[in-house]
Design a protein around this motif. Structure first.
Motif, PDB file in Angstrom:
ATOM      1  N   VAL A 135      32.575  61.281 -40.358  1.00  8.18           N
ATOM      2  CA  VAL A 135      33.414  60.056 -39.809  1.00  8.18           C
ATOM      3  C   VAL A 135      32.419  58.998 -39.851  1.00  8.18           C
ATOM      4  O   VAL A 135      31.517  58.634 -39.851  1.00  8.18           O
ATOM      5  CB  VAL A 135      33.753  60.397 -38.256  1.00  8.18           C
ATOM      6  CG1 VAL A 135      34.525  59.241 -37.617  1.00  8.18           C
ATOM      7  CG2 VAL A 135      34.392  61.750 -38.040  1.00  8.18           C
ATOM      8  N   GLY A 136      33.212  57.618 -40.071  1.00  6.71           N
ATOM      9  CA  GLY A 136      32.895  56.303 -40.188  1.00  6.71           C
ATOM     10  C   GLY A 136      32.064  55.830 -41.470  1.00  6.71           C
ATOM     11  O   GLY A 136      31.299  55.058 -41.048  1.00  6.71           O
ATOM     12  N   VAL A 137      32.439  56.496 -42.632  1.00  4.11           N
ATOM     13  CA  VAL A 137      31.652  56.223 -43.850  1.00  4.11           C
ATOM     14  C   VAL A 137      32.786  55.866 -44.761  1.00  4.11           C
ATOM     15  O   VAL A 137      33.431  56.464 -44.961  1.00  4.11           O
ATOM     16  CB  VAL A 137      30.849  57.431 -44.140  1.00  4.11           C
ATOM     17  CG1 VAL A 137      30.052  56.903 -45.651  1.00  4.11           C
ATOM     18  CG2 VAL A 137      29.651  57.523 -43.033  1.00  4.11           C
ATOM     19  N   PHE A 138      32.586  54.480 -45.356  1.00  8.34           N
ATOM     20  CA  PHE A 138      33.593  54.240 -46.319  1.00  8.34           C
ATOM     21  C   PHE A 138      32.653  53.555 -47.354  1.00  8.34           C
ATOM     22  O   PHE A 138      31.638  53.025 -47.503  1.00  8.34           O
ATOM     23  CB  PHE A 138      34.632  53.074 -45.831  1.00  8.34           C
ATOM     24  CG  PHE A 138      35.427  53.882 -44.744  1.00  8.34           C
ATOM     25  CD1 PHE A 138      36.698  54.337 -45.203  1.00  8.34           C
ATOM     26  CD2 PHE A 138      35.485  53.986 -43.419  1.00  8.34           C
ATOM     27  CE1 PHE A 138      37.715  55.015 -44.196  1.00  8.34           C
ATOM     28  CE2 PHE A 138      36.182  54.541 -42.394  1.00  8.34           C
ATOM     29  CZ  PHE A 138      37.212  55.060 -43.020  1.00  8.34           C
ATOM     30  N   GLN A 139      33.467  53.295 -48.436  1.00  6.41           N
ATOM     31  CA  GLN A 139      32.778  52.728 -49.644  1.00  6.41           C
ATOM     32  C   GLN A 139      33.909  52.155 -50.680  1.00  6.41           C
ATOM     33  O   GLN A 139      34.858  52.539 -50.962  1.00  6.41           O
ATOM     34  CB  GLN A 139      31.940  53.774 -50.682  1.00  6.41           C
ATOM     35  CG  GLN A 139      31.264  53.246 -51.794  1.00  6.41           C
ATOM     36  CD  GLN A 139      30.629  54.381 -52.412  1.00  6.41           C
ATOM     37  OE1 GLN A 139      29.489  54.832 -51.695  1.00  6.41           O
ATOM     38  NE2 GLN A 139      30.796  54.701 -53.774  1.00  6.41           N
ATOM     39  N   THR A 140      33.511  50.742 -50.928  1.00  8.31           N
ATOM     40  CA  THR A 140      34.563  50.158 -52.055  1.00  8.31           C
ATOM     41  C   THR A 140      33.401  50.057 -53.356  1.00  8.31           C
ATOM     42  O   THR A 140      32.340  49.656 -53.245  1.00  8.31           O
ATOM     43  CB  THR A 140      34.784  48.546 -51.573  1.00  8.31           C
ATOM     44  OG1 THR A 140      33.749  47.915 -51.111  1.00  8.31           O
ATOM     45  CG2 THR A 140      35.910  48.778 -50.263  1.00  8.31           C
ATOM     46  N   GLN A 141      34.303  50.181 -54.430  1.00 10.52           N
ATOM     47  CA  GLN A 141      33.476  50.158 -55.880  1.00 10.52           C
ATOM     48  C   GLN A 141      34.474  49.885 -56.921  1.00 10.52           C
ATOM     49  O   GLN A 141      35.705  49.878 -56.760  1.00 10.52           O
ATOM     50  CB  GLN A 141      32.940  51.538 -56.019  1.00 10.52           C
ATOM     51  CG  GLN A 141      34.006  52.817 -56.271  1.00 10.52           C
ATOM     52  CD  GLN A 141      33.339  54.039 -56.479  1.00 10.52           C
ATOM     53  OE1 GLN A 141      32.394  54.477 -55.804  1.00 10.52           O
ATOM     54  NE2 GLN A 141      33.937  54.674 -57.206  1.00 10.52           N
ATOM     55  N   VAL A 142      33.760  49.373 -57.828  1.00 13.65           N
ATOM     56  CA  VAL A 142      34.680  49.143 -59.265  1.00 13.65           C
ATOM     57  C   VAL A 142      33.783  50.015 -60.312  1.00 13.65           C
ATOM     58  O   VAL A 142      32.665  49.864 -60.544  1.00 13.65           O
ATOM     59  CB  VAL A 142      34.462  47.657 -59.378  1.00 13.65           C
ATOM     60  CG1 VAL A 142      35.175  47.329 -60.901  1.00 13.65           C
ATOM     61  CG2 VAL A 142      35.179  46.776 -58.496  1.00 13.65           C
ATOM     62  N   GLU A 143      34.589  50.578 -60.971  1.00 14.68           N
ATOM     63  CA  GLU A 143      34.253  51.458 -62.026  1.00 14.68           C
ATOM     64  C   GLU A 143      35.372  51.802 -62.924  1.00 14.68           C
ATOM     65  O   GLU A 143      36.437  52.249 -62.658  1.00 14.68           O
ATOM     66  CB  GLU A 143      33.703  53.086 -61.336  1.00 14.68           C
ATOM     67  CG  GLU A 143      32.941  53.764 -62.530  1.00 14.68           C
ATOM     68  CD  GLU A 143      32.491  55.164 -62.097  1.00 14.68           C
ATOM     69  OE1 GLU A 143      32.018  55.873 -62.689  1.00 14.68           O
ATOM     70  OE2 GLU A 143      32.825  55.575 -60.973  1.00 14.68           O
TER      71      GLU A 143
END
Length: 300
Positions: A135-143
């Motif tokens: 819970v409570g873990v997010f990630q934004t990325q570009v690939e």
């Protein structure tokens, strides 16, 4: 017996003086007359040693201060020789490689209102410290030319398993809820969509109705009878307070006639799939048409 040895490591001559009657070391039985001065001389040697040692330590301190000052001087010279700009007046600045890639330069610290990440796979990870597990873990990325917002589903919080809650691929199509790209639609949603307000479309809203995805197909019976048992109502809404008079059906009443058209939400409130009424109305109109033809004598 009590004795004192003036050892060489503190400036003495390794002479021992004690309170015995010894003819060589003792102060007792008159020995103090001959050995007191010896003891006093040893004591003074110790004092001299302490003084000399203290001076040496102070010298080390002064030398260290001088060395630190020299180190700063040498560091400045090394900076200059390496083409590194001076630190003076460079508060709130960062050192970067110069445009020609021949050295370094001072530049203003990044404006956090506009932050650029440059990498083969730039990403930003968010971990809420007062949560545990997945819970409570997010990630934004570009690939691969695509943007993704990932929701971690691994208990280790390492994204070994995750769901791509939002993706924007290189073709500009938006995928929500972890669904696969159909290579056609601009916005694609996987899962239910709740709209608290009006949902408007300038063209049309369609439902998939291809026979290839349907099974157990039967014709609706007694469509006219079901319509006769339905009630169209006018009403106002107490939950949105828009002041409008609405026209529709009551879900509880409709469920007694056509339960397939009524859906119960997680909050226990009932909603109506008005599109489901269309096929029932079709069969009802057909039944009325048949009655009319029968009354007119045009039997089919």
């Amino acid at each position: 017996m009590t004795s004192v040895t003036f050892t060489p490591d503190v400036g003495g001559d390794n002479i021992t003086i004690d309170d015995s009657d010894s003819a060589t070391t003792g102060l007792g039985n008159g020995g103090h007359r001959t050995r007191f001065m010896i003891a006093l001389a040893q004591f003074m040697k110790v004092v001299v040693w302490v003084k000399a040692t203290a001076q040496t330590v102070l010298g080390y301190r002064d030398a260290a201060a001088t060395s630190a000052s020299q180190a700063l001087t040498y560091a400045g010279l090394a900076q200059s020789a390496a083409g590194v700009p001076s630190y003076a007046g460079k508060g709130n600045q960062v050192m970067t490689v110069n445009p020609g890639a021949t050295g370094v330069q001072w530049t203003n610290a990044p404006n956090l209102s506009v932050m650029t990440l440059t990498h083969t796979q730039p990403l930003v990870r968010y971990m809420e410290s007062d949560q545990a597990g997945a819970v409570g873990v997010f990630q934004t990325q570009v690939e691969g030319g695509a943007y993704a917002l990932l929701r971690n589903t691994a208990a280790a919080r390492d994204f070994s398993t995750n769901v791509a809650e939002h993706q924007v691929n290189s073709a500009g199509r938006h995928l929500f809820g972890g669904g696969a790209d159909n290579n056609t639609d601009k916005f694609q949603f996987q899962g239910d969509l709740m709209v608290n307000g009006y949902l408007k479309a300038s063209l049309n809203v369609t439902l998939t109705s291809d026979v290839r995805v349907k099974r157990d197909i039967v014709t609706i019976e007694d469509g006219l009878g079901m319509v006769e048992r339905m009630h169209g109502r006018r009403y106002t809404r107490s939950d949105i307070g828009d002041g409008r008079v609405h026209v529709g059906v009551i879900a509880q009443e409709l469920r007694e006639v056509l339960p397939e058209a009524v859906i119960e939400g997680a909050d226990g409130l009932l909603s109506v799939d008005y599109g489901t009424l269309g096929p029932v109305l079709i069969e009802a109109v057909k039944a009325l048409s048949l009655r009319v033809r029968q009354l007119e004598g045009d039997r089919v």
